[in-house]
Design a protein around this motif. Sequence first.
Motif, short mmCIF file in Angstrom:
data_model
loop_
_atom_site.label_atom_id
_atom_site.label_comp_id
_atom_site.label_asym_id
_atom_site.label_seq_id
_atom_site.Cartn_x
_atom_site.Cartn_y
_atom_site.Cartn_z
N TYR A 1 0.82 -1.12 -0.05
CA TYR A 1 -0.02 -0.15 0.00
C TYR A 1 0.89 1.26 0.00
CZ TYR A 1 -3.33 3.56 1.14
OH TYR A 1 -4.04 4.62 1.37
N LEU A 2 1.92 1.36 0.73
CA LEU A 2 2.91 2.40 0.79
C LEU A 2 3.34 2.74 -0.56
CD1 LEU A 2 4.40 1.79 4.39
CD2 LEU A 2 2.74 3.62 3.89
N ASN A 3 3.94 1.62 -1.15
CA ASN A 3 4.55 1.84 -2.31
C ASN A 3 3.53 2.28 -3.40
OD1 ASN A 3 7.27 1.17 -1.52
ND2 ASN A 3 6.82 -0.91 -2.08
N GLN A 4 2.42 1.78 -3.47
CA GLN A 4 1.50 2.09 -4.50
C GLN A 4 0.77 3.76 -4.24
OE1 GLN A 4 -1.57 -0.86 -3.94
NE2 GLN A 4 -0.74 -2.33 -5.42
N ASN A 5 1.13 4.16 -3.29
CA ASN A 5 0.69 5.64 -3.02
C ASN A 5 2.09 6.53 -2.85
OD1 ASN A 5 -2.31 5.51 -2.44
ND2 ASN A 5 -1.75 3.62 -1.52
N ASN A 6 3.29 6.13 -3.08
CA ASN A 6 4.22 6.87 -3.09
C ASN A 6 4.65 7.33 -1.56
OD1 ASN A 6 4.89 6.64 -5.68
ND2 ASN A 6 3.55 8.22 -6.15
N LEU A 7 4.46 6.39 -0.53
CA LEU A 7 4.57 6.78 0.78
C LEU A 7 5.88 5.82 1.44
CD1 LEU A 7 1.05 6.69 1.95
CD2 LEU A 7 2.61 8.69 1.84
N CYS A 8 6.53 6.27 2.50
CA CYS A 8 7.34 5.26 3.19
C CYS A 8 7.03 5.11 4.61
CB CYS A 8 8.80 5.95 3.35
SG CYS A 8 9.49 6.83 1.45
N TRP A 9 7.78 3.93 5.09
CA TRP A 9 7.46 3.61 6.41
C TRP A 9 8.15 4.64 7.32
CZ3 TRP A 9 5.31 -0.77 8.21
CH2 TRP A 9 5.04 -2.08 7.28
N PRO A 10 7.12 5.05 8.32
CA PRO A 10 7.56 6.13 9.26
C PRO A 10 8.85 5.71 10.06
CG PRO A 10 5.60 5.10 10.10
CD PRO A 10 5.97 4.79 8.84
N LEU A 11 9.87 6.59 10.16
CA LEU A 11 10.88 6.64 11.10
C LEU A 11 11.00 6.88 12.44
CD1 LEU A 11 13.80 7.36 8.30
CD2 LEU A 11 12.86 5.01 9.10
N PHE A 12 9.95 7.81 12.85
CA PHE A 12 9.91 8.11 14.17
C PHE A 12 9.52 6.98 15.02
CE2 PHE A 12 7.45 9.82 17.52
CZ PHE A 12 8.59 10.60 18.49
N PRO A 13 8.42 6.37 14.98
CA PRO A 13 7.99 5.30 15.99
C PRO A 13 9.08 4.29 16.15
CG PRO A 13 6.73 5.18 13.97
CD PRO A 13 7.69 6.21 13.68
N ASP A 14 8.83 3.70 17.48
CA ASP A 14 9.81 2.46 17.92
C ASP A 14 8.89 1.22 17.29
OD1 ASP A 14 11.59 3.80 19.27
OD2 ASP A 14 10.57 3.84 21.14
N TYR A 15 9.76 0.42 16.79
CA TYR A 15 8.92 -0.98 16.17
C TYR A 15 9.39 -2.02 17.06
CZ TYR A 15 8.23 1.55 11.60
OH TYR A 15 7.84 2.33 10.94
#
Length: 113
Positions: A70-84
């Motif tokens: 979904y992120l790729n299809q909408n030209n978005l990236c994974w957020p870097l701020f949150p802890d995973y």
Amino acid sequence: MKILVIRPSPEGEELVNMLKYIGILSWNFSCFNFFPSISPLSLSHKIYELYKSNIIIISSKRSVYYTNLYLNQNNLCWPLFPDYYSIGKSTAMFLKKYIKKKFLFQKKKTVKI
């Protein structure tokens, strides 16, 4: 011993077959399955929540796969701020392909009886 596996298909069936092969009676009951959404409106609200989150808990490789799709299809990236946080090392390693960040995951402990 009897085991109830609640992983989604097809991973749940694969685990049950492996357990049965080694003589452990088990059943698969998928509590949930993953599919690509056909509703962009509901996903757009969820993506907003993803970006404002402080903590993101990753439950499976498939959840990573579809979110990344979904992120790729909408030209978005994974957020870097949150802890995973990941449930399992293999899921953390799968997500690491998409974002370069340190992950916390539960380590397996061996208990001797």
